[in-house]
Design a protein around this motif. Structure first.
Motif, PDB file in Angstrom:
ATOM      1  N   LEU A 194       0.799  -1.218   0.000  1.00  0.00           N
ATOM      2  CA  LEU A 194       0.000   0.000   0.000  1.00  0.00           C
ATOM      3  C   LEU A 194       0.835   1.273   0.000  1.00  0.00           C
ATOM      4  O   LEU A 194       0.413   2.298  -0.500  1.00  0.00           O
ATOM      5  N   GLY A 195       2.013   1.209   0.559  1.00  0.00           N
ATOM      6  CA  GLY A 195       2.778   2.435   0.745  1.00  0.00           C
ATOM      7  C   GLY A 195       2.477   3.043   2.096  1.00  0.00           C
ATOM      8  O   GLY A 195       1.510   2.669   2.785  1.00  0.00           O
ATOM      9  N   ARG A 196       3.313   3.992   2.518  1.00  0.00           N
ATOM     10  CA  ARG A 196       3.187   4.535   3.858  1.00  0.00           C
ATOM     11  C   ARG A 196       1.876   5.288   4.067  1.00  0.00           C
ATOM     12  O   ARG A 196       1.110   4.983   4.988  1.00  0.00           O
ATOM     13  N   GLU A 197       1.593   6.283   3.224  1.00  0.00           N
ATOM     14  CA  GLU A 197       0.408   7.112   3.430  1.00  0.00           C
ATOM     15  C   GLU A 197      -0.890   6.316   3.309  1.00  0.00           C
ATOM     16  O   GLU A 197      -1.764   6.412   4.185  1.00  0.00           O
ATOM     17  N   PRO A 198      -1.067   5.491   2.248  1.00  0.00           N
ATOM     18  CA  PRO A 198      -2.309   4.702   2.182  1.00  0.00           C
ATOM     19  C   PRO A 198      -2.457   3.728   3.341  1.00  0.00           C
ATOM     20  O   PRO A 198      -3.571   3.502   3.831  1.00  0.00           O
ATOM     21  N   ALA A 199      -1.337   3.137   3.803  1.00  0.00           N
ATOM     22  CA  ALA A 199      -1.425   2.192   4.918  1.00  0.00           C
ATOM     23  C   ALA A 199      -1.883   2.890   6.190  1.00  0.00           C
ATOM     24  O   ALA A 199      -2.761   2.396   6.912  1.00  0.00           O
ATOM     25  N   ILE A 200      -1.315   4.049   6.474  1.00  0.00           N
ATOM     26  CA  ILE A 200      -1.724   4.787   7.674  1.00  0.00           C
ATOM     27  C   ILE A 200      -3.179   5.229   7.547  1.00  0.00           C
ATOM     28  O   ILE A 200      -3.960   5.138   8.507  1.00  0.00           O
ATOM     29  N   ALA A 201      -3.562   5.704   6.358  1.00  0.00           N
ATOM     30  CA  ALA A 201      -4.946   6.136   6.155  1.00  0.00           C
ATOM     31  C   ALA A 201      -5.923   4.970   6.330  1.00  0.00           C
ATOM     32  O   ALA A 201      -6.978   5.126   6.967  1.00  0.00           O
ATOM     33  N   ALA A 202      -5.564   3.807   5.807  1.00  0.00           N
ATOM     34  CA  ALA A 202      -6.451   2.640   5.938  1.00  0.00           C
ATOM     35  C   ALA A 202      -6.567   2.207   7.393  1.00  0.00           C
ATOM     36  O   ALA A 202      -7.664   1.888   7.876  1.00  0.00           O
TER      37      ALA A 202
ATOM     38  N   VAL B 112      -6.135   4.067  10.131  1.00  0.00           N
ATOM     39  CA  VAL B 112      -6.924   5.054  10.869  1.00  0.00           C
ATOM     40  C   VAL B 112      -8.399   4.946  10.507  1.00  0.00           C
ATOM     41  O   VAL B 112      -9.278   5.077  11.375  1.00  0.00           O
ATOM     42  N   LEU B 113      -8.703   4.678   9.243  1.00  0.00           N
ATOM     43  CA  LEU B 113     -10.096   4.533   8.816  1.00  0.00           C
ATOM     44  C   LEU B 113     -10.765   3.351   9.522  1.00  0.00           C
ATOM     45  O   LEU B 113     -11.910   3.458   9.986  1.00  0.00           O
ATOM     46  N   VAL B 114     -10.046   2.234   9.603  1.00  0.00           N
ATOM     47  CA  VAL B 114     -10.607   1.063  10.301  1.00  0.00           C
ATOM     48  C   VAL B 114     -10.864   1.394  11.771  1.00  0.00           C
ATOM     49  O   VAL B 114     -11.897   1.016  12.343  1.00  0.00           O
ATOM     50  N   SER B 115      -9.932   2.122  12.387  1.00  0.00           N
ATOM     51  CA  SER B 115     -10.114   2.500  13.791  1.00  0.00           C
ATOM     52  C   SER B 115     -11.325   3.410  13.963  1.00  0.00           C
ATOM     53  O   SER B 115     -12.097   3.271  14.922  1.00  0.00           O
ATOM     54  N   LEU B 116     -11.502   4.356  13.044  1.00  0.00           N
ATOM     55  CA  LEU B 116     -12.668   5.244  13.119  1.00  0.00           C
ATOM     56  C   LEU B 116     -13.974   4.477  12.913  1.00  0.00           C
ATOM     57  O   LEU B 116     -14.980   4.762  13.573  1.00  0.00           O
ATOM     58  N   VAL B 117     -13.952   3.516  12.006  1.00  0.00           N
ATOM     59  CA  VAL B 117     -15.149   2.694  11.801  1.00  0.00           C
ATOM     60  C   VAL B 117     -15.492   1.924  13.075  1.00  0.00           C
ATOM     61  O   VAL B 117     -16.666   1.833  13.472  1.00  0.00           O
TER      62      VAL B 117
ATOM     63  N   ALA C 229      -8.352  -2.424  18.088  1.00  0.00           N
ATOM     64  CA  ALA C 229      -7.794  -1.790  16.893  1.00  0.00           C
ATOM     65  C   ALA C 229      -6.673  -0.836  17.248  1.00  0.00           C
ATOM     66  O   ALA C 229      -5.620  -0.806  16.596  1.00  0.00           O
ATOM     67  N   ALA C 230      -6.877  -0.052  18.295  1.00  0.00           N
ATOM     68  CA  ALA C 230      -5.845   0.916  18.698  1.00  0.00           C
ATOM     69  C   ALA C 230      -4.581   0.209  19.174  1.00  0.00           C
ATOM     70  O   ALA C 230      -3.462   0.546  18.753  1.00  0.00           O
ATOM     71  N   LEU C 231      -4.741  -0.778  20.046  1.00  0.00           N
ATOM     72  CA  LEU C 231      -3.564  -1.488  20.574  1.00  0.00           C
ATOM     73  C   LEU C 231      -2.890  -2.331  19.489  1.00  0.00           C
ATOM     74  O   LEU C 231      -1.661  -2.452  19.469  1.00  0.00           O
ATOM     75  N   GLY C 232      -3.674  -2.907  18.600  1.00  0.00           N
ATOM     76  CA  GLY C 232      -3.087  -3.688  17.504  1.00  0.00           C
ATOM     77  C   GLY C 232      -2.244  -2.831  16.580  1.00  0.00           C
ATOM     78  O   GLY C 232      -1.141  -3.213  16.182  1.00  0.00           O
ATOM     79  N   GLY C 233      -2.756  -1.639  16.235  1.00  0.00           N
ATOM     80  CA  GLY C 233      -1.978  -0.735  15.399  1.00  0.00           C
ATOM     81  C   GLY C 233      -0.725  -0.250  16.093  1.00  0.00           C
ATOM     82  O   GLY C 233       0.344  -0.145  15.478  1.00  0.00           O
ATOM     83  N   LEU C 234      -0.823   0.029  17.393  1.00  0.00           N
ATOM     84  CA  LEU C 234       0.352   0.472  18.144  1.00  0.00           C
ATOM     85  C   LEU C 234       1.405  -0.623  18.217  1.00  0.00           C
ATOM     86  O   LEU C 234       2.599  -0.371  18.011  1.00  0.00           O
TER      87      LEU C 234
ATOM     88  N   ALA D  15      -6.336  -4.498  12.037  1.00  0.00           N
ATOM     89  CA  ALA D  15      -7.381  -5.483  11.753  1.00  0.00           C
ATOM     90  C   ALA D  15      -7.328  -6.659  12.731  1.00  0.00           C
ATOM     91  O   ALA D  15      -8.362  -7.104  13.242  1.00  0.00           O
ATOM     92  N   ALA D  16      -6.116  -7.161  12.979  1.00  0.00           N
ATOM     93  CA  ALA D  16      -5.980  -8.279  13.916  1.00  0.00           C
ATOM     94  C   ALA D  16      -6.395  -7.868  15.327  1.00  0.00           C
ATOM     95  O   ALA D  16      -7.062  -8.635  16.041  1.00  0.00           O
TER      96      ALA D  16
END
Length: 302
Positions: A116-124, A126-131, A188-193, A211-212
């Motif tokens: 995905l690349g850096r920016e799309p990965a971070i955006a995706a 964050v979007l999952v977390s917001l959902v 989602a927050a802890l998984g991303g961190l 996601a995990a």
């Protein structure tokens, strides 16, 4: 003797010419003090002179030689030497320090492009977390709306069986969780961190971690809800009763249920029909009220 003046001054002139370019380097490494500056100025004044040619008259040789000797006679050349030595030592110390830093320094490579690349990965991520956060919010809102819809028809009930139905409905609603999905939000927050800390070289892992974590958080929340269904039953019942003000006091009903037996009580109560549940609530409240009156009479007779 005049003919020998320039040959005697010529070595000094040549040394000054070779030394003059070192001034800028020395001053860049270490600012000179007053005496060193005076010495450097004397060297510079000698460099500005023009060496006489052999074809020029002896008088020209003598004049240039006198200017060289006059400039260097009282010049603090020892201060110039000290300045150069100190500047060299300072540079050596800086070189040693730079080498020490280079030996322990680490260069962090830029993130790999990945899928995905850096920016799309971070955006995706964050979007999952917001959902997940929105799902939790609307889940809580839906639970509140459902509770309101369930108890609203009985808010003005003052006679049986409606008032019993109101209290029974409150107890049924209190047996259910408050809604919301904190598990998926925190997961989602802890998984991303965790992914950003463990796999920092590839931003794609951030999305995978979010996601995990979301799935794991949902599983943990499901288990916790299944194990502790009645853990906050009393608190929820009292909180809803505080808002609805039922005709049959929930406090009296709960006082008839011994602490630690909430699971058994709900296992029996939730199987009753609405009419049977209303009658059971009325009886429990009446029993609790009678016990309070008996205890008050006993206390008064003492």
């Amino acid at each position: 003797m005049s003919a020998q003046a320039w040959p005697a001054a010529k070595p000094t002139f040549e040394e000054a010419t070779r030394l003059a370019p070192c001034r800028a380097l020395a001053e860049a490494l270490l600012p000179p003090d007053a005496k060193a500056k005076e010495g450097w100025d004397a060297v510079a004044s000698v460099v500005t002179l023009k060496a006489p040619a052999d074809s020029e008259p002896v008088a020209a040789h003598l004049t240039t030689a006198r200017r060289v000797f006059a400039a260097m006679e009282k010049a603090p050349l020892d201060a110039v030497v000290t300045h150069v030595v100190d500047a060299t030592a300072s540079q050596s110390a800086r070189v040693d320090e730079a080498r020490a830093r280079a030996a322990s320094a680490k260069v962090q490579l830029p993130l790999r492009k990945g899928v995905l690349g850096r920016e799309p990965a971070i955006a995706a991520g964050v979007l999952v977390s917001l959902v997940a956060l929105l799902v939790s919010f609307f889940s809580l809102r839906a639970t509140s709306a459902r509770r309101a819809a369930a108890v609203t028809p009985y808010r003005k009930a003052v006679k049986p069986p409606e008032r019993g139905l109101q209290a029974a409905t409150i107890l049924r609603l209190a047996s259910e969780p408050n809604g919301g999905e904190p598990g998926i939000v925190l997961g989602a927050a802890l998984g991303g961190l965790a992914a950003s800390l463990v796999a920092r070289a590839d931003a794609d892992w951030y999305v995978a971690g979010v996601a995990a974590g979301l799935v794991l958080g949902l599983l943990v929340q499901t288990v916790v809800k299944g194990v502790g269904t009645t853990k906050h039953f009393r608190d929820r019942a009292l909180a809803i009763a505080e808002i609805e003000k039922p005709a049959v006091p929930i406090v009296l009903v709960l006082s008839s249920v011994q602490k630690g037996t909430e699971d058994d009580f709900l296992g029996f109560f939730l199987k009753l029909s609405p009419t049977e549940a209303a009658n059971a609530v009325e009886k429990l409240a009446t029993q609790a009220e009678e016990q309070i009156l008996i205890a008050a009479d006993a206390q008064a007779q003492r």
